[in-house]
Each structure stands twice: as C-alpha cells, then as structure tokens.
Scaffold this motif. Sequence first.
Motif, PDB file in Angstrom:
ATOM      1  N   CYS A  35       0.801  -1.232   0.000  1.00 56.28           N
ATOM      2  CA  CYS A  35       0.000   0.000   0.000  1.00 56.28           C
ATOM      3  C   CYS A  35       0.831   1.278   0.000  1.00 56.28           C
ATOM      4  CB  CYS A  35      -0.957  -0.015   1.177  1.00 56.28           C
ATOM      5  SG  CYS A  35      -2.187  -1.337   1.082  1.00 56.28           S
ATOM      6  N   LEU A  36       2.128   1.200   0.297  1.00 59.58           N
ATOM      7  CA  LEU A  36       2.974   2.393   0.237  1.00 59.58           C
ATOM      8  C   LEU A  36       3.512   2.666  -1.165  1.00 59.58           C
ATOM      9  CD1 LEU A  36       5.038   2.230   3.568  1.00 59.58           C
ATOM     10  CD2 LEU A  36       3.113   3.731   3.012  1.00 59.58           C
ATOM     11  N   SER A  37       3.441   1.683  -2.058  1.00 60.53           N
ATOM     12  CA  SER A  37       3.889   1.845  -3.448  1.00 60.53           C
ATOM     13  C   SER A  37       5.349   2.293  -3.557  1.00 60.53           C
ATOM     14  CB  SER A  37       2.976   2.817  -4.202  1.00 60.53           C
ATOM     15  OG  SER A  37       1.726   2.230  -4.459  1.00 60.53           O
ATOM     16  N   VAL A  38       6.187   1.662  -2.766  1.00 57.54           N
ATOM     17  CA  VAL A  38       7.639   1.821  -2.812  1.00 57.54           C
ATOM     18  C   VAL A  38       8.202   0.446  -3.141  1.00 57.54           C
ATOM     19  CG1 VAL A  38       9.679   2.379  -1.415  1.00 57.54           C
ATOM     20  CG2 VAL A  38       7.555   3.688  -1.100  1.00 57.54           C
ATOM     21  N   PRO A  39       9.312   0.356  -3.891  1.00 52.21           N
ATOM     22  CA  PRO A  39       9.838  -0.978  -4.201  1.00 52.21           C
ATOM     23  C   PRO A  39      10.130  -1.792  -2.947  1.00 52.21           C
ATOM     24  CG  PRO A  39      10.911   0.662  -5.562  1.00 52.21           C
ATOM     25  CD  PRO A  39      10.093   1.412  -4.554  1.00 52.21           C
ATOM     26  N   SER A  40      10.035  -3.096  -3.074  1.00 54.03           N
ATOM     27  CA  SER A  40      10.413  -3.994  -1.998  1.00 54.03           C
ATOM     28  C   SER A  40      11.884  -3.807  -1.669  1.00 54.03           C
ATOM     29  CB  SER A  40      10.151  -5.437  -2.427  1.00 54.03           C
ATOM     30  OG  SER A  40      10.564  -6.333  -1.437  1.00 54.03           O
ATOM     31  N   GLY A  41      12.215  -3.815  -0.381  1.00 54.35           N
ATOM     32  CA  GLY A  41      13.620  -3.679   0.003  1.00 54.35           C
ATOM     33  C   GLY A  41      13.821  -3.053   1.362  1.00 54.35           C
TER      34      GLY A  41
END
Length: 413
Positions: free
Chosen positions: A199-205
Amino acid sequence: MRTFAELSPSPRTILTPGPVEVDPRVLRALSYPILGQFDPEFTALMNDTMEMLRQLFRTDNRWAYPVDGTSRSGIEAVLTSLIEPGDRVLVPIYGRFGHLLHEIAERCGAEVTTIEKEWGTVFEPEEIVAAIKRTKPAVVALVHGETSTGRLQPLEEIGRACRELDVLLVVDAVATIGGVPVEADAWHLDAVVGGTQKCLSVPSGMSPITYNERAERKVLSRKRVERGLRGPDYSAPAEERRPIQSNYLDLAQLQDYWSPARLNHHTEMTSMLYGLREGLRIALAEGLDARFARHRLHESALVAGLRAMGVAFYGDPACKLPVVTCVTIPEGIDGESVRSMLLDLFGIEIASSFGPLKGKIWRIGTMGYSCSRKNVLHFLGAFEAVLLRHGFRLPAGAALQAALDVYDAAKEG
C-alpha cells in the motif's frame, strides 16, 4: 561472447497483492545522488523518515524506523529480538503467513502453540484471548491482513487483553500499512511490522517497524555488553548471556544506529531510504483517512463490477481485507490460462494463491498507486473479455456499468 540488450521492462498494470506499481515520484527519488550515511544531510533524512513512520503507524513510540531488507527481514528482526529460546509463543493462523510466523518463532527456539481457523475466515477476539489465558505466552504473533485469503483480523480487543495480561503482541501489518487503518497505540500493539511494496507503493527492500517501551525492555535485556568494535563481553557467565541470535537483525544494534549516537551497524540503503521517505511523504500529504477512503472506494467499484459479472467471491465478506479481493475460479475455467491472457493481451497481472487455495481462487489487489479508477475499469473490461473467450457466460457490459455507478454515487455524495 553474448551481448545484452538495454534493460527495458514492459509496462504493466499490477493488480496483485504485492508488489504493486511504484509511484513515479518515488521512482524519481530513487535516482537522486548518493549521500554518505553519516552526512548530516542524510541523517536528517533518517530523522524525517522516523517522524513520518510514527504518523503512519499512529504511534508516539520512540522507535519507528525501517529494517533494510524485504518485509520478512522486519518480521525476523522483531521476532528474533523479542523471542528467547524457551519462551512460550502463541501464533493464531488463518492463512499462509501465519504459518510463516510459526516457523520463524520455532527457529528462535520458542515453545510455540498454534490455533487455526478455516481459511477464508478470521478469529473472534475471544477465541484468541481464551488461548492466551490457557497457554500463558510471552509473545503473541498475529497477521493483520492475510493476503493469501484476503481477510482482515480485528486487533483492538486482542491488544487490550494482551496489555492486561502482560503479553507482548507482535503484528504483521505488511499488507495493511498505508491502505487500511493500523492504530499501534490505540490498539495496544507492542511491535508492528510493515512493508513498502504494497500500500505504500515503494519498491520492496525495506521493512518499516515500530515498537514500544515494553518491547524495548525485552530487547535491551538481551543486548550484548560491548567492548571496542562491538565485541561481546564473554567475561559474563554463559547462563547470563541471552544474546539475540542475529547480528544484522538485532534491534538493539539497529536502534543504536537510528539513535542520535549513530553507532555504526551496517551501510544504510541510501537510495531505498530516499524512496521510502518520498512514499511516506506522499501518503501523509494525501492524508491517511483520505487514503483509506480511496482504497475503500475502488474496492467497492471493483466488487460491484465483479458481482455484476456473475463471478463468485471467496471467503467471509464480514472480514474481507479491503485491499485484496478474492474470486473463486469458475468450474471448467483454467485459472492460469485466464491470468496469462490478461498479462499477454492487456498487460494486467493478477495473482493466484497458495497451498489449499492454489488453482481455486484469483486474488486481485487494489493497493497504493495501483488503486485507481483507471486500473479498476481497465481490469473489469479486460477480465470480462478474457472470461468470455474462455467460455464463461456473463452479461456483457454490466461490470463496467456497475463500477461506474459506484463512482457516480461517490461524486454525488
């Protein structure tokens, strides 16, 4: 010698339960110049990130920071730092990721008790409270939003009971943070683990976490006495040393790194921190309540369209996870063929599921930047066309009209 083409990934409409499409502003932030990890400009960005994470988790906790690694790194960091060998741990399981919490707790040497609920449902709070009173655990580990089944577990009563019974409550909010309310303080959650790629729409990592003073006391009780460059003090008797098993995922060391002391632990993921900070800024600028309402609106339009199409939904609707919609694959329809056609012809990706649900349901995510009217309408039109090509009889055009009715009603309201 083989030559390689320039990297050029295909554009996709990603409607899975994660990862999802990344906001272009986050992608831009990821491209900014590198700063040294102790550059005052960079440590100021670290402080900004902590402050924004407190707002996201709705907490006054001192500690709110990201663990470098995918969401599982945050889960492991919290569990390995809080669970000592021999501790009693209760894990209520109602989907795949409850089993993950069970496995990690066992690897920590815990005496684990599980209670299980049929997939597609969640626990009544009193069921978990009764199990707590019966097993007397030190820690309860629980999934908030179970993406494998598309269900949402209520937490408030469980958190209250854990506080009254002096039990630490650890919550996996990887799928819910930023899309569904997560009230760390109001619900008495001792430690909460989030994810960036949903839900934050930031790449996984990165895996944002927060924990309160109750959890910190347990962490510090296991902190190594250090000498020189972080060497443990082996002069203490072995039975008095209860060190956290992991070095990289040791919250005692990580919080020292995120504290004003900036004690070196690892090299911070500079570009990922830029991306997380920007993703948090975007979420807070939208307003958390407005963001939750947006997710609810597009879920409503999607569900209305699917219902008009005549497909069946999986799971108890009373505990549906707002950001994941599960559809039962109709008898005689090849679920993987449908997914492949959606991807190949329309550039849309949806998900299947795991374990007993593999091949039985489709999971459609409406999360973060992927959660939009454009994506919902694009999917409904494409899904209708693909189902018709697979021989499923449905009222052509009804799905899009039903979704548009939802959007029109929202404008009028």
